[in-house]
Design a protein around this motif. Sequence first.
Motif, PDB file in Angstrom:
ATOM      1  N   ILE A   1       0.113  65.667   6.455  1.00 39.72           N
ATOM      2  CA  ILE A   1       0.996  64.905   6.734  1.00 39.72           C
ATOM      3  C   ILE A   1       1.649  64.495   4.693  1.00 39.72           C
ATOM      4  O   ILE A   1       2.561  63.531   5.247  1.00 39.72           O
ATOM      5  CB  ILE A   1       0.403  63.862   6.509  1.00 39.72           C
ATOM      6  CG1 ILE A   1      -1.272  63.111   6.070  1.00 39.72           C
ATOM      7  CG2 ILE A   1      -1.199  63.367   7.773  1.00 39.72           C
ATOM      8  CD1 ILE A   1      -1.490  61.962   5.728  1.00 39.72           C
ATOM      9  N   ASP A   2       1.473  65.166   4.566  1.00 34.98           N
ATOM     10  CA  ASP A   2       2.515  64.888   2.729  1.00 34.98           C
ATOM     11  C   ASP A   2       3.793  65.381   3.537  1.00 34.98           C
ATOM     12  O   ASP A   2       4.387  66.146   3.993  1.00 34.98           O
ATOM     13  CB  ASP A   2       2.419  65.596   2.018  1.00 34.98           C
ATOM     14  CG  ASP A   2       1.807  67.119   2.874  1.00 34.98           C
ATOM     15  OD1 ASP A   2       0.351  67.855   2.806  1.00 34.98           O
ATOM     16  OD2 ASP A   2       3.012  68.033   2.114  1.00 34.98           O
ATOM     17  N   GLY A   3       5.061  64.208   3.064  1.00 39.49           N
ATOM     18  CA  GLY A   3       6.337  64.920   3.041  1.00 39.49           C
ATOM     19  C   GLY A   3       6.487  64.294   4.706  1.00 39.49           C
ATOM     20  O   GLY A   3       7.800  63.914   4.778  1.00 39.49           O
ATOM     21  N   MET A   4       5.388  63.560   5.528  1.00 38.74           N
ATOM     22  CA  MET A   4       5.799  62.664   6.463  1.00 38.74           C
ATOM     23  C   MET A   4       6.311  62.106   6.020  1.00 38.74           C
ATOM     24  O   MET A   4       6.013  60.889   4.983  1.00 38.74           O
ATOM     25  CB  MET A   4       4.489  62.740   7.870  1.00 38.74           C
ATOM     26  CG  MET A   4       4.051  63.940   8.044  1.00 38.74           C
ATOM     27  SD  MET A   4       2.929  63.320   9.458  1.00 38.74           S
ATOM     28  CE  MET A   4       2.489  64.521  10.285  1.00 38.74           C
TER      29      MET A   4
ATOM     30  N   ARG B   1       6.765  61.762  -1.528  1.00 36.81           N
ATOM     31  CA  ARG B   1       6.255  62.807  -1.000  1.00 36.81           C
ATOM     32  C   ARG B   1       5.727  64.395  -2.345  1.00 36.81           C
ATOM     33  O   ARG B   1       6.357  63.174  -4.055  1.00 36.81           O
ATOM     34  CB  ARG B   1       7.625  63.723  -1.151  1.00 36.81           C
ATOM     35  CG  ARG B   1       7.258  65.334  -0.925  1.00 36.81           C
ATOM     36  CD  ARG B   1       8.460  66.420  -0.839  1.00 36.81           C
ATOM     37  NE  ARG B   1       9.469  65.889   1.019  1.00 36.81           N
ATOM     38  CZ  ARG B   1       9.235  67.220   2.318  1.00 36.81           C
ATOM     39  NH1 ARG B   1       8.173  68.010   2.036  1.00 36.81           N
ATOM     40  NH2 ARG B   1      10.149  66.636   3.021  1.00 36.81           N
ATOM     41  N   PRO B   2       4.434  64.408  -2.482  1.00 29.62           N
ATOM     42  CA  PRO B   2       3.739  65.265  -3.461  1.00 29.62           C
ATOM     43  C   PRO B   2       4.614  66.107  -3.879  1.00 29.62           C
ATOM     44  O   PRO B   2       5.645  66.792  -3.114  1.00 29.62           O
ATOM     45  CB  PRO B   2       2.348  64.956  -3.470  1.00 29.62           C
ATOM     46  CG  PRO B   2       1.759  64.805  -2.152  1.00 29.62           C
ATOM     47  CD  PRO B   2       3.767  64.356  -1.155  1.00 29.62           C
ATOM     48  N   ASP B   3       4.383  66.330  -5.465  1.00 29.49           N
ATOM     49  CA  ASP B   3       5.724  67.662  -6.187  1.00 29.49           C
ATOM     50  C   ASP B   3       3.901  68.895  -5.597  1.00 29.49           C
ATOM     51  O   ASP B   3       4.957  69.255  -4.998  1.00 29.49           O
ATOM     52  CB  ASP B   3       5.648  67.795  -7.374  1.00 29.49           C
ATOM     53  CG  ASP B   3       6.624  65.936  -7.938  1.00 29.49           C
ATOM     54  OD1 ASP B   3       7.352  65.904  -6.910  1.00 29.49           O
ATOM     55  OD2 ASP B   3       6.317  65.958  -8.843  1.00 29.49           O
ATOM     56  N   THR B   4       3.131  68.280  -6.045  1.00 28.04           N
ATOM     57  CA  THR B   4       2.381  69.746  -5.348  1.00 28.04           C
ATOM     58  C   THR B   4       1.187  69.066  -4.836  1.00 28.04           C
ATOM     59  O   THR B   4       0.421  68.142  -4.692  1.00 28.04           O
ATOM     60  CB  THR B   4       1.778  70.535  -6.713  1.00 28.04           C
ATOM     61  OG1 THR B   4       1.339  69.264  -7.527  1.00 28.04           O
ATOM     62  CG2 THR B   4       3.077  70.707  -7.333  1.00 28.04           C
ATOM     63  N   GLY B   5       0.933  70.255  -3.774  1.00 31.88           N
ATOM     64  CA  GLY B   5      -0.639  69.974  -3.502  1.00 31.88           C
ATOM     65  C   GLY B   5      -0.601  69.977  -1.964  1.00 31.88           C
ATOM     66  O   GLY B   5       0.822  69.326  -1.144  1.00 31.88           O
TER      67      GLY B   5
ATOM     68  N   ASN C   1       0.588  55.345  -2.178  1.00 36.01           N
ATOM     69  CA  ASN C   1       2.161  55.646  -1.673  1.00 36.01           C
ATOM     70  C   ASN C   1       2.679  57.067  -0.881  1.00 36.01           C
ATOM     71  O   ASN C   1       2.835  57.760   0.168  1.00 36.01           O
ATOM     72  CB  ASN C   1       3.394  55.309  -2.593  1.00 36.01           C
ATOM     73  CG  ASN C   1       3.283  54.309  -3.044  1.00 36.01           C
ATOM     74  OD1 ASN C   1       3.580  53.248  -1.645  1.00 36.01           O
ATOM     75  ND2 ASN C   1       4.411  53.137  -3.451  1.00 36.01           N
ATOM     76  N   MET C   2       1.886  58.027  -1.608  1.00 36.84           N
ATOM     77  CA  MET C   2       2.297  59.432  -1.271  1.00 36.84           C
ATOM     78  C   MET C   2       1.185  59.842   0.109  1.00 36.84           C
ATOM     79  O   MET C   2       1.643  60.535   0.959  1.00 36.84           O
ATOM     80  CB  MET C   2       0.958  60.374  -2.280  1.00 36.84           C
ATOM     81  CG  MET C   2       2.520  60.508  -3.431  1.00 36.84           C
ATOM     82  SD  MET C   2       2.219  62.016  -5.028  1.00 36.84           S
ATOM     83  CE  MET C   2       0.968  61.729  -5.644  1.00 36.84           C
ATOM     84  N   ILE C   3       0.079  58.962  -0.115  1.00 33.73           N
ATOM     85  CA  ILE C   3      -1.142  59.325   1.378  1.00 33.73           C
ATOM     86  C   ILE C   3      -0.213  58.179   2.021  1.00 33.73           C
ATOM     87  O   ILE C   3      -0.163  58.878   3.524  1.00 33.73           O
ATOM     88  CB  ILE C   3      -1.792  58.749   0.776  1.00 33.73           C
ATOM     89  CG1 ILE C   3      -2.667  59.886  -0.034  1.00 33.73           C
ATOM     90  CG2 ILE C   3      -2.936  58.730   2.527  1.00 33.73           C
ATOM     91  CD1 ILE C   3      -4.753  58.280  -0.477  1.00 33.73           C
TER      92      ILE C   3
ATOM     93  N   VAL D   1      -7.587  64.927   0.638  1.00 27.42           N
ATOM     94  CA  VAL D   1      -6.210  65.406  -0.503  1.00 27.42           C
ATOM     95  C   VAL D   1      -6.606  66.314  -2.000  1.00 27.42           C
ATOM     96  O   VAL D   1      -7.380  66.707  -2.311  1.00 27.42           O
ATOM     97  CB  VAL D   1      -5.824  63.594  -1.220  1.00 27.42           C
ATOM     98  CG1 VAL D   1      -5.360  63.705  -2.658  1.00 27.42           C
ATOM     99  CG2 VAL D   1      -5.704  62.824  -0.511  1.00 27.42           C
ATOM    100  N   GLU D   2      -5.661  67.523  -2.079  1.00 25.68           N
ATOM    101  CA  GLU D   2      -6.240  68.710  -2.653  1.00 25.68           C
ATOM    102  C   GLU D   2      -5.784  68.904  -3.764  1.00 25.68           C
ATOM    103  O   GLU D   2      -3.798  68.934  -2.947  1.00 25.68           O
ATOM    104  CB  GLU D   2      -6.114  69.197  -1.688  1.00 25.68           C
ATOM    105  CG  GLU D   2      -6.889  70.061  -1.310  1.00 25.68           C
ATOM    106  CD  GLU D   2      -7.156  70.908   0.043  1.00 25.68           C
ATOM    107  OE1 GLU D   2      -7.067  71.857   0.543  1.00 25.68           O
ATOM    108  OE2 GLU D   2      -7.455  69.973   1.905  1.00 25.68           O
ATOM    109  N   GLY D   3      -5.081  68.339  -5.075  1.00 28.30           N
ATOM    110  CA  GLY D   3      -4.838  68.643  -6.292  1.00 28.30           C
ATOM    111  C   GLY D   3      -3.276  68.106  -6.406  1.00 28.30           C
ATOM    112  O   GLY D   3      -2.332  69.552  -6.203  1.00 28.30           O
ATOM    113  N   ILE D   4      -3.088  66.794  -5.672  1.00 33.66           N
ATOM    114  CA  ILE D   4      -1.857  66.327  -5.320  1.00 33.66           C
ATOM    115  C   ILE D   4      -0.908  65.377  -6.758  1.00 33.66           C
ATOM    116  O   ILE D   4      -1.899  65.155  -7.741  1.00 33.66           O
ATOM    117  CB  ILE D   4      -1.540  65.413  -3.905  1.00 33.66           C
ATOM    118  CG1 ILE D   4      -2.154  63.956  -4.324  1.00 33.66           C
ATOM    119  CG2 ILE D   4      -0.977  66.095  -3.522  1.00 33.66           C
ATOM    120  CD1 ILE D   4      -1.848  62.983  -3.797  1.00 33.66           C
TER     121      ILE D   4
END
Lengths: 241, 342, 295
Positions: free
Chosen positions: A68-71, A55-59, A48-50, A7-10
């Motif tokens: 997988i972000d946004g899936m 969907r994360p706003d950033t990262g 819930n983002m994972i 997880v990077e900077g979300i």
Amino acid sequence: MAALLAVEGISKNFSGLRAVADVTFAVPEGEIFAIIGPNGAGKTTLFNMIAGVFRPDTGGITFDGTRIDGMTPDAVCRRGIGRTFQLVRPFPALTVEENVMVGALLRHPNLSSALRRAHEVLWRLDLFDKRTQPASSLTLPDRKRLEVARALATEPKLLLLDEVMAGLRPTETDRMVEILKKINNDTGLTILLIEHVMRAVMSLAARILVLHHGAAIAEGVPEAVVREPAVVQSYLGAEAL
Amino acid sequence: MMKRLLHGVPLHATVLLALLLAALVVAPAFANDYLLTVLIVILYFAYTGQAWNVMMGFAGQLSLGHALYVGLGAYTTAALYVHFGIGPWIGMPMAILISVACGAIIGFLAFRFGVGGVYFAILTIAFAEFARIGFDHFSWVGGSAGFFLPVANYSHDDLMNLRGRPAMFYYVILALTAVAFLLCHALMRSRVGYFWQAIREDEEAARSLGIDTFRYKMYAILISSGMTAPAGVFFAFYYNNLFPEQTFFILRSIEIILGPIIGGVGTLFGPIIGAFLITGLAEVLQELLTWYGFDPPGAKRVFYGLCLLVVVMILPHGVWPPLSRLLRVDRETERTGDKAEP
Amino acid sequence: MGGPFLPLEIYLNVAISGLLTGLVYGLMALGLSVIFGVVRVVNFAHGEMMTIAMYLAIVLFASYGLDPLLMMIPLAAVLFVLGYAMQMTMINPFIARPEHSQFMLLLAVAIIIVNGLLIAFGPDAQSVQASYSFDSFALGPLIVDATKVYAGGAAILAAAALFAFFRYAPIGRAIRACADNHTGALVIGLNVKRLYALTFGLGAACVGAAGSILSLIESVTPSLGPAYTLLAFVIVITGGLGSMTGALLGGILIGLTEALAALLISASAKSMVSFAILVLVLLFRPQGIMGKRLS
């Protein structure tokens, strides 16, 4: 070796309110990793983002080499992440074994092999004897284990547990801890848990990440983390361990 | 085949089912014309109820516009027959195709845009209403003045063109109902069926188990609309007249769902039991009212309404679940009976 | 046959007439919206309940010569009692049941009402011919039916009374608190069951008033019940389910478009146009014009 989950900077905002701010961590394969923090620290949002709900706003979130972000949640699950819900949500009209079989059907399209797989998982979770009961008739501890069983039946590489110990009595907590430890030992399953019950966290987690007001304030092995002043002040102090 | 179908069904349940089927097969030999007509209506509602149940009972998507698919099936085959002389059995695939296409459009719009629950139900009504008004102006099939199939007194049965005596229609709808039952039985015990039930019970939890809920909800509406179309074919050729005001009217859609709700939503026998109960009781009531010389136009439907009211209040899961326990053919007894420990 | 070449006055006349009718529709839809906003139950017997009020108004007029505009208040009271009783006896046990189960219950009520009225009054259309039925007001080149002006005015009065109730009356405020936060209302000791019944009663009172007014401008048959229910749904979903201003605005919008569609296309196209609006709203702005996005 690369981490299974990175997880990077979300970050995530809800109508101007910052729920999660620039959080980074990585979970190597086979580890049990815990995220703790006081109520409203952003744990569930992060979770819930994972899991693909937000969907994360950033990262970005990388799992097993893919972003997988946004899936969607179902796509995340098919990639190999199983999850439980904080407020358990079994399929009430289905029996215990049908609940688990629905999960198993993801990787075993054949009904009888899915049922066999479901039975194996039910054995692990001490629910085999109750397999023909409707899920709605189970007690809370049983429902919590059913929730884990159903997620496990999808054969995940990573299991996300959202406060599975909440509401359990100490003996039941110990039982759940034992079961999770054994699964981790036997199969090498990676587990990421959000947890309030420190007793469970201390005996399960190899490493801990502490969230406060949406930001990560500490990370490391349990014994070290709980002694960090920032953690004591923000979290343990407030809740009087 | 039979062995696979009957797997896990207790013996006496199989016997009961066989007896019921046998009774239905020999019924025309003993029934008079009136009774046969009533049986045809019952089987028609058992069939359409079974088709509707796929969407609501299995996948949890409440459609209140199933009259649309009946109407499309009816008008398609009737138009092909009247205008081009194409028989109903050849027209049927076309009817199914058109129904499924409409189901696909409605499902795509609703499920893509996240329209669910009561909103979805209203959307299905809206589309049936569109069709009603559209067909009112569709003069190629008679518009609001109605569309009629040629009628004559038939001395022999022409199965290919579905022209004949009531007994032939009876066997056609019986066959359709039997096929629908077997199809639903297979669907319910399939991967798709379990995914549907998961979506019905808790859509978010279903997604967390990797189920592509959009896709499976689409399957439900495609199968359900496709299954409903042949009922329309039957309707057109049995009644020989079609009026948009009646065919697509919301009350037609509601009649379709009464059987499965009273019998038991999401069960295999619910739509059948429900159709028998509601049509049978309504006919008995009608007879009684005529007997006493009091026969106002809405009496039968008041009775429908009261039945529905009583059932939803007292038996929220319908008549079948308690009845099946009474007959000892429910799933619980079936399970504990035949599964061994591994 | 309509067409785009009619003089402008005709369009304006029709638009004003549609707008006034729309106000009455809005009052009816207001009831649905209030019920949904608080009780979270979709009243699928809404239009049917309104036809009860319409028939009562017709009977009162035919038997005793009582003007429907005056009967608006007693009929609102009658429907209030009916709604209160329905919520107390039938609907309360269904609050926690799944959506489709509630839906079936009210569907049953709707079927019983439609056909009960059919038995009582027969299938023929009935209406009220008041002494002022053929009066009209001339406003420059515009001619507006007096009945519709009275009807629109009465609808505004009734809606204003309801708004005032929710704003100033202590019970009205309690109901609003209950709508905003169910558990909170329980905690501070409000009797939720009674508030729900009151709310359902109020929603029913709206259709009581609306039905009484509408009997002046539209003739009624028992089978119109489902059509009015659908109309109320279209309006409320367009305006935003649970929003009171949205219901009124939606009513005006639908009244206007239906009237213009009838003029420009054909009489039977009017419901087609409102359904088209419904479909577009459902797909692109499911929260409605005034509604908050539902989670």
